[in-house]
Structures are given as C-alpha cells and as structure tokens.
Design a protein around this motif. Sequence first.
Motif, PDB file in Angstrom:
ATOM      1  N   ASP A  52     108.544 -13.090 -19.239  1.00 45.26           N
ATOM      2  CA  ASP A  52     108.379 -13.865 -20.474  1.00 45.26           C
ATOM      3  C   ASP A  52     106.906 -13.913 -20.892  1.00 45.26           C
ATOM      4  OD1 ASP A  52     111.090 -14.339 -20.552  1.00 45.26           O
ATOM      5  OD2 ASP A  52     110.958 -16.354 -19.684  1.00 45.26           O
ATOM      6  N   ARG A  76     109.320  -1.125 -19.410  1.00 46.27           N
ATOM      7  CA  ARG A  76     108.446  -1.864 -20.334  1.00 46.27           C
ATOM      8  C   ARG A  76     106.981  -1.633 -19.973  1.00 46.27           C
ATOM      9  NH1 ARG A  76     108.706  -3.269 -24.603  1.00 46.27           N
ATOM     10  NH2 ARG A  76     108.360  -5.509 -24.741  1.00 46.27           N
ATOM     11  N   ALA A 111      99.872  -7.470 -20.641  1.00 46.14           N
ATOM     12  CA  ALA A 111     101.330  -7.332 -20.631  1.00 46.14           C
ATOM     13  C   ALA A 111     101.768  -6.262 -19.648  1.00 46.14           C
ATOM     14  CB  ALA A 111     101.827  -7.005 -22.034  1.00 46.14           C
ATOM     15  N   ILE A 154     102.321  -9.409 -25.459  1.00 45.42           N
ATOM     16  CA  ILE A 154     102.476  -8.320 -26.424  1.00 45.42           C
ATOM     17  C   ILE A 154     102.365  -8.857 -27.852  1.00 45.42           C
ATOM     18  CG2 ILE A 154     104.162  -6.719 -27.413  1.00 45.42           C
ATOM     19  CD1 ILE A 154     105.097  -6.083 -24.602  1.00 45.42           C
ATOM     20  N   LYS A 155     103.003  -9.997 -28.090  1.00 42.78           N
ATOM     21  CA  LYS A 155     102.947 -10.593 -29.435  1.00 42.78           C
ATOM     22  C   LYS A 155     101.512 -10.943 -29.822  1.00 42.78           C
ATOM     23  CE  LYS A 155     107.642 -12.457 -29.218  1.00 42.78           C
ATOM     24  NZ  LYS A 155     108.480 -13.685 -29.132  1.00 42.78           N
ATOM     25  N   GLY A 156     100.692 -11.271 -28.825  1.00 40.61           N
ATOM     26  CA  GLY A 156      99.294 -11.599 -29.094  1.00 40.61           C
ATOM     27  C   GLY A 156      98.380 -10.386 -29.071  1.00 40.61           C
ATOM     28  N   GLY A 157      98.965  -9.210 -28.858  1.00 40.64           N
ATOM     29  CA  GLY A 157      98.164  -7.998 -28.844  1.00 40.64           C
ATOM     30  C   GLY A 157      97.458  -7.718 -27.539  1.00 40.64           C
ATOM     31  N   ASP A 158      97.801  -8.470 -26.480  1.00 37.76           N
ATOM     32  CA  ASP A 158      97.147  -8.288 -25.175  1.00 37.76           C
ATOM     33  C   ASP A 158      97.960  -7.302 -24.338  1.00 37.76           C
ATOM     34  OD1 ASP A 158      95.241 -10.167 -25.920  1.00 37.76           O
ATOM     35  OD2 ASP A 158      96.437 -11.846 -25.151  1.00 37.76           O
ATOM     36  N   GLU A 172     105.950 -10.576 -22.467  1.00 39.60           N
ATOM     37  CA  GLU A 172     106.419 -10.431 -23.846  1.00 39.60           C
ATOM     38  C   GLU A 172     105.551 -11.250 -24.800  1.00 39.60           C
ATOM     39  OE1 GLU A 172     108.467  -8.277 -24.717  1.00 39.60           O
ATOM     40  OE2 GLU A 172     109.777  -7.834 -23.006  1.00 39.60           O
ATOM     41  N   HIS A 173     105.145 -12.432 -24.354  1.00 40.03           N
ATOM     42  CA  HIS A 173     104.259 -13.275 -25.170  1.00 40.03           C
ATOM     43  C   HIS A 173     102.905 -12.584 -25.363  1.00 40.03           C
ATOM     44  CE1 HIS A 173     102.739 -16.983 -26.932  1.00 40.03           C
ATOM     45  NE2 HIS A 173     101.672 -16.883 -26.146  1.00 40.03           N
TER      46      HIS A 173
END
Length: 353
Positions: free
Chosen positions: A41, A93, A55, A47-51, A44-45
């Motif tokens: 989790d 992933r 990730a 990735i949303k922040g561009g890190d 995935e978070h």
Amino acid sequence: WYSRFLLAQVDIDRIKRVVRRTRNWFNWLDEWSKEGEKLSDKAEHAIKGGDLFSARNMFHQAAGCYHVGQHFFYFDDLKKEQAMHEIWRLYGRAISLYEDSERPRRIEIPFREGTIPGYLRLQHRENMPLIILINGMDNLKEIEQHVCAEHLVNAGFNTFVFDGPGQGEMGYHLKMIPDYEASVIEVLNWFEDHPFPEIDGDRIATVGFSMGGFFSPLVAAHDKRVKCAVGNGGPAKLKLIPTGSRANPILKRCFPHATGLDTYEEALRYLDYDITKAPHLECPFLLFHSGNDKIIPDGKKHAEIFMDWAHGEKELMYYPDGEHVCANYLDEVIPKTIDWLLKQFGMKHLNLA
C-alpha cells in the motif's frame, strides 16, 4: 535465520518488529502477509506521489515479506499459494519501475508438462559470461536469486534465474523430478537456440545453494557447456540425511510438498539424489559447506564426498560454525563466489573482460 531474511531484502528492524509480534509459528505467515500488504500500500501511494525509486524498493521488500512468511510454511497450502501469488504480483510491480535497459526480462522455456519461467538480465556489451542461478527447495527466482543476480550483474555477468520442477512458480505445474538436471540442460539448449550478442556461449557457469548446491555441479558434470560450477550447502547424497525421529521437521514437510508424494521417506527414495552416481566433474568447482547445518547435518561428510567425486580443479570453503548454506557468512560467501567466477572467466577485475 535473520541472514536469510535479509537476503529477501527485508530490513533488519522490520524483521525484528514482525518477529516480536508473532505469537507462534502458526501465526507466522499471517503476520508477514500483513507486513507485506502494508508495504505494498505504501508503494502504491509512493507511485502517486512520483516517488518511483521508493516504490520500487518497497515492492521488492513487500515481496520479501510474503516470501519470509511462506518460506518453509507447509501448514496451510492455500495460504502458502496465496502468498506466492502476491510475490509474483509484487515482483512484477517492482521490475516495472526499472529502466527498460535494466529490467529483468521474462523468459519461458517449454519443458515436459510445464514451462520453466525465468528472468534474464543482460550486460550492455557483447560476449560476456552467463551465470545460471539454481534454486534450493523453497527459494525463489524473484527473491534470493534476484539479489544474487544483482551482485553478479554489477560484477559484469549476464544472469538467468528460474524456478525449476518442484520450485516456486513451476512447482504448481510440475513437481520435482529425479532427473532435475534435465530441466537445466533444457535451459542451456534454449540459450543455444536463442543466441544473444551479450552472451558468450563458451563462458557459462552454474551457481546454486541448498538443494541447488547439489544441482549446480550435477548439471556441470552432465553438460560440458557449463565451464565451471559453484555449490553451497547441498547434500551429496539424500541417503545421508536423517529420517524418522531424527529428521528435520522442515524437511519432513518440504520434500513431500516439492514432490507431491505423501511422506518424507517416500520422497527421498523417489528422488534418490546421489552425486556419486553422476559422471565425475571435470570442470572447475567451488564448494561451500558448513559444520553447524541443521538442515543438511554433517556438512563435512557431504563436502568430502563432493571433493572426492570432483576430478577437476576444485576448492572447498568450509565453515565449522556455519549454518545452512553458510547463511551467517554470506558477507564472505557472495563476494568469494564472484571473485572466483571472475578469475575462471579471465575477468581480472570488476566489469573488465
């Protein structure tokens, strides 16, 4: 077994936290699955922040958590398989976040009733050696072998990691077989039929630990395309492993799971692995063995059999207080393996052919 868990890319403090909260062995997989889910989790978070680098690392560690949980856990086949599916998903992933030129390449090689699944990593120049990494009974191409491959790639080698019969992904389609070497020979055939400019087909080695430490020299003895072999902690003869009340409880469940047979003793008789029944090994051989191995006890005896059987250049690294596969000495074993391979293939120092 903290050293083995670290090899699964799980942080030492995370290991300690999960171990502290685990009440007993029957909760082991549940607790590690919770930890893996939490890390997934977070990845995935990220990735949303561009890190993406964070990730990728967290996906690898999440897969490692599921692996530590299911490793030698044979009390609930459904939970074990569910954990395996999470490992495959999370590894996918993780490697999706590599640069294209660095990403492990999925390879599937037909073999009997199944397919040998593996990952190939190539150098960025031509005619470099290929190292084929061979699993133990319950190791995975996505976990321990990924880490070992990373070290080898950084040293200038091409690598191929795979699950063979009875192992990991392939184990759900084809159980372990008495002639396991045939699966690795099929891998060699595939690379011969599918040449890559990056791979020098005349410079191939096998490396394996635990049961892979038996398979690695076995394959080299049967196929001269393998120019040198490294084995770590493998049994020279299954008949020397204790049975009955003296049998290791992990192995009593591991062998039936890998073979699909009902009992430990039946599985040992069916496989009947014995290095002295193979042709003598003529190519260079590096062997690691341990004196405090609870999985394959009497490592000195096994090492003596291997050394007597091997007729070519050979070297034994024996650790009297070493655990299974010299796990408490991996900081020495992995670099020694790489240095030995570099010398065998005329690579005087890192990344120079």
